[in-house]
Design a protein around this motif. Structure first.
Motif: not given
Length: 179
Positions: A80-87, A116-118, A36-40
């Motif tokens: 973008l990547w942190r927000g998406r993966s954070g959700r 708070g994922v990251w 999922r993180v790779c996709d984001d």
């Protein structure tokens, strides 16, 4: 008082980026979260017109070496990547019934977010010269061996090392830097 890290967007160029999971939780060991993180990251690169030169995904953090084509893209890419993966990550953890991890992430939530994922903000450094870029690629690829997770970088499947060595496809498209 501590000094807050400041990412400086220098315009078109390469950036070395480090992202760390809150409290160094090894959430990236889960294949579904890693993918999922790779996709984001791929979506964020596409949205910014960027490319990926190298990467490694460790159990608790990741390193990226990306190229962004114009000024103003660094903050957008990271958001973008942190927000998406954070959700996405908390949803995956919920499906995995990883309540302990979700509790840690919830304790670090800020600004109206549930989790708070990251850890802190992402760290990004502009990279200027080809020798420094190649040295950073070696650093990225050797990270799993330095941490004692594998004997040799080729043994770690979650990096661009195999792409550079043999052209083997990875979870992310790589645009190599030629020496």
């Amino acid at each position: 008082p501590s000094v807050k890290w400041k990412n400086i967007d220098v315009g078109a160029g390469y950036y070395y980026i480090t992202g760390t999971i809150t409290e160094w939780l090894p959430l990236l060991r889960y294949a579904e979260i890693r993918q999922r993180v790779c996709d984001d990251i791929a979506v964020a690169l596409m949205d910014c017109g960027g490319s990926l030169a190298a990467f490694v995904i460790m159990p608790d953090h990741l390193h990226l070496l990306i190229y962004l084509p114009c000024e103003g893209q660094l903050h957008k890419f990271n958001k973008l990547w942190r927000g998406r993966s954070g959700r996405h990550i908390p949803k995956i953890l919920t499906n995995l019934a990883a309540d302990d991890s979700l509790a840690v992430l919830a304790a670090h939530a800020k600004r109206g977010c549930q989790y708070g994922v990251w850890k802190e903000q992402v760290r990004a450094l502009a990279m200027w010269s080809t020798p420094k870029l190649l040295a950073k690629i070696d650093y990225i690829h050797n990270n799993p061996a330095r941490r004692g997770l594998v004997e040799h970088p080729a043994d770690w499947p979650h990096s661009s090392y195999r792409f550079y060595e043999s052209g083997t496809r990875t979870c992310l498209d790589v645009t190599p830097i030629e020496p």
